[in-house]
Design a protein around this motif. Structure first.
Motif, PDB file in Angstrom:
ATOM      1  N   ARG A 176       1.063  -1.147   0.025  1.00  0.00           N
ATOM      2  CA  ARG A 176      -0.036  -0.097  -0.078  1.00  0.00           C
ATOM      3  C   ARG A 176       0.858   1.244  -0.220  1.00  0.00           C
ATOM      4  NH1 ARG A 176      -0.282   4.080   2.567  1.00  0.00           N
ATOM      5  NH2 ARG A 176       0.982   3.204   4.218  1.00  0.00           N
ATOM      6  N   ARG A 177       0.545   2.270  -0.721  1.00  0.00           N
ATOM      7  CA  ARG A 177       1.236   3.414  -0.894  1.00  0.00           C
ATOM      8  C   ARG A 177       0.107   4.555  -0.675  1.00  0.00           C
ATOM      9  NH1 ARG A 177       4.834   0.873   0.086  1.00  0.00           N
ATOM     10  NH2 ARG A 177       4.517   2.078   1.913  1.00  0.00           N
ATOM     11  N   ALA A 178       0.439   5.813  -0.205  1.00  0.00           N
ATOM     12  CA  ALA A 178      -0.374   7.006  -0.369  1.00  0.00           C
ATOM     13  C   ALA A 178      -0.567   7.339  -1.512  1.00  0.00           C
ATOM     14  CB  ALA A 178       0.348   8.056   0.683  1.00  0.00           C
ATOM     15  N   ARG A 182      -1.643   9.974  -4.648  1.00  0.00           N
ATOM     16  CA  ARG A 182      -2.088  11.313  -4.798  1.00  0.00           C
ATOM     17  C   ARG A 182      -2.496  11.777  -6.223  1.00  0.00           C
ATOM     18  NH1 ARG A 182       2.303  10.980  -1.174  1.00  0.00           N
ATOM     19  NH2 ARG A 182       1.646  11.291   1.081  1.00  0.00           N
ATOM     20  N   VAL A 218       8.569  12.491  -0.040  1.00  0.00           N
ATOM     21  CA  VAL A 218       7.704  11.240   0.226  1.00  0.00           C
ATOM     22  C   VAL A 218       7.856  10.360  -0.699  1.00  0.00           C
ATOM     23  CG1 VAL A 218       5.268  10.865   0.648  1.00  0.00           C
ATOM     24  CG2 VAL A 218       6.197  12.971   1.674  1.00  0.00           C
ATOM     25  N   TYR A 222      -6.271  15.991  -3.387  1.00  0.00           N
ATOM     26  CA  TYR A 222      -5.506  15.411  -4.825  1.00  0.00           C
ATOM     27  C   TYR A 222      -6.732  14.980  -5.576  1.00  0.00           C
ATOM     28  CZ  TYR A 222      -1.694  15.478  -1.351  1.00  0.00           C
ATOM     29  OH  TYR A 222      -0.785  15.736  -0.575  1.00  0.00           O
ATOM     30  N   TYR A 245      -4.009   9.172   3.908  1.00  0.00           N
ATOM     31  CA  TYR A 245      -4.425   9.518   4.993  1.00  0.00           C
ATOM     32  C   TYR A 245      -4.140  11.056   5.164  1.00  0.00           C
ATOM     33  CZ  TYR A 245      -4.310   9.213  10.169  1.00  0.00           C
ATOM     34  OH  TYR A 245      -4.406   9.638  11.615  1.00  0.00           O
ATOM     35  N   ILE A 246      -5.200  11.903   5.472  1.00  0.00           N
ATOM     36  CA  ILE A 246      -4.817  13.252   5.382  1.00  0.00           C
ATOM     37  C   ILE A 246      -5.268  13.874   6.852  1.00  0.00           C
ATOM     38  CG2 ILE A 246      -5.976  15.366   4.499  1.00  0.00           C
ATOM     39  CD1 ILE A 246      -4.666  13.733   2.279  1.00  0.00           C
ATOM     40  N   GLY A 247      -4.023  14.572   7.162  1.00  0.00           N
ATOM     41  CA  GLY A 247      -4.075  15.320   8.439  1.00  0.00           C
ATOM     42  C   GLY A 247      -4.689  16.836   8.342  1.00  0.00           C
ATOM     43  N   ARG A 248      -4.430  17.512   9.533  1.00  0.00           N
ATOM     44  CA  ARG A 248      -5.016  18.882   9.575  1.00  0.00           C
ATOM     45  C   ARG A 248      -6.759  18.986   9.662  1.00  0.00           C
ATOM     46  NH1 ARG A 248      -1.315  18.469   6.473  1.00  0.00           N
ATOM     47  NH2 ARG A 248      -3.023  18.425   4.632  1.00  0.00           N
ATOM     48  N   ARG A 283      12.552   1.604   4.605  1.00  0.00           N
ATOM     49  CA  ARG A 283      12.426   1.608   6.181  1.00  0.00           C
ATOM     50  C   ARG A 283      13.727   1.707   6.837  1.00  0.00           C
ATOM     51  NH1 ARG A 283       8.070   3.268   3.623  1.00  0.00           N
ATOM     52  NH2 ARG A 283       6.145   3.050   5.051  1.00  0.00           N
TER      53      ARG A 283
END
Ligand SMILES: Cc1cc2nc3c(=O)[nH]c(=O)nc-3n(C[C@H](O)[C@H](O)[C@H](O)COP(=O)(O)O)c2cc1C
Length: 195
Positions: free
Chosen positions: A11-13, A15, A79, A97, A138-141, A185
Motif C-alpha cells: 500500500r502506498r499513499a 495522490r 515522500v 488530490y 491519510y490526510i491530516g489537519r 524503512r
C-alpha cells in the motif's frame, strides 16, 4: 508472504486519482473494514462521513490546504517522487488530490483515545481499499478543517453532532499513473528485550 502482509507492505499513499468513481460495492467493503477496526473499550465511538460530492470535497480540501500555508520541501521528493504531496509542491491546491471519495472519520469527544480510534479505522479502510485495487491517502489537519462554521454545519446537517471531532480524512479512488516506491524503512527502530 501471506496476502495481508503483502497488502500492508505494498500500500502506498496515492495522490493521483482517476476521475471515475469507485464502485458502491467496493465502498461498502471499505466502510465495513472501518467498522470492524479495533476501538478503545470496544466503544465503537467513531462515525464516518462519506462524501462523493466533488464540489464539497474540493471546498473542504482547500480549507484543509490553508492549514499548511507554505510547502517546506518544494521539489524535494521527500515522500515518493511519483506521489508528490502538498508539503512538497506549492502548486497543488486540492489537499485531497481530487480523490472522488473522501471519508472523514469523527470520534466522540467524551472518550479517551479518539485519535487512536479514528486512525485504526482509517488504516483498516486504506488496507481494504488497496486489496480491492483502490488507492488511498491519510490526510491530516482535519480537526482545524472541520472547526470552521460551514464545516460544522455540514457535519450537523449530515447527522454528526458537535460532540464529535473530525480526526482524519481518507481519500479514496482508482490510482492514476505510476504508484512509485515507498521510502526504504529505517533500520534503527526495532529493539528487543529477550530472556
Ligand atoms: C498522521 C498522518 C498524517 C498524514 N497527513 C498527510 C497529508 O495531510 N497529506 C498527504 O498527502 N499525506 C499525508 N499522510 C501520508 C504520509 O505522507 C505517507 O503515509 C508517508 O509519506 C509514507 O508513504 P506511504 O503511505 O506511501 O508509505 C499522512 C500520514 C499520517 C500517518
Amino acid at each position: 508472504m501471506n496476502e495481508i502482509i503483502r497488502i500492508i507492505m505494498e500500500r502506498r499513499a496515492i495522490r493521483h486519482y482517476k476521475a471515475e468513481q469507485i464502485k458502491d460495492e467496493e465502498l461498502k467493503q471499505i466502510i465495513e473494514a472501518g467498522l470492524w477496526a479495533p476501538s478503545a473499550g470496544g466503544r465503537q465511538a467513531t462515525k464516518f462521513l462519506i462524501c462523493q460530492n466533488s464540489e464539497i470535497n474540493e471546498k473542504i480540501s482547500r480549507i484543509n490546504r490553508s492549514f499548511m500555508p507554505s510547502p517546506n520541501k518544494v521539489n524535494d521528493h521527500n515522500v515518493n517522487e511519483k506521489q508528490i504531496s502538498i508539503a512538497e509542491d506549492a502548486t497543488i491546491q486540492n489537499a485531497f488530490y481530487g480523490a472522488p471519495t473522501v471519508i472523514t472519520v469523527f470520534a466522540a469527544d467524551q472518550f479517551k483515545y479518539p485519535i487512536n480510534d479514528a486512525s485504526v479505522a482509517a488504516e483498516n479502510m486504506m488496507l481494504a481499499a488497496w486489496s480491492l485495487g483502490i488507492g488511498s491517502a491519510y490526510i491530516g489537519r482535519v480537526e482545524e478543517t472541520f472547526k470552521t462554521e460551514e464545516e460544522k454545519n455540514l457535519m450537523e446537517n449530515n447527522g454528526i453532532d458537535s460532540t464529535y471531532t473530525a480526526r482524519v480524512c481518507v481519500c479514496l479512488g482508482y490510482p492514476d499513473g505510476e504508484i512509485g516506491k515507498g521510502k526504504t524503512r529505517k533500520e534503527d527502530r526495532i529493539y528487543f528485550i529477550k530472556d
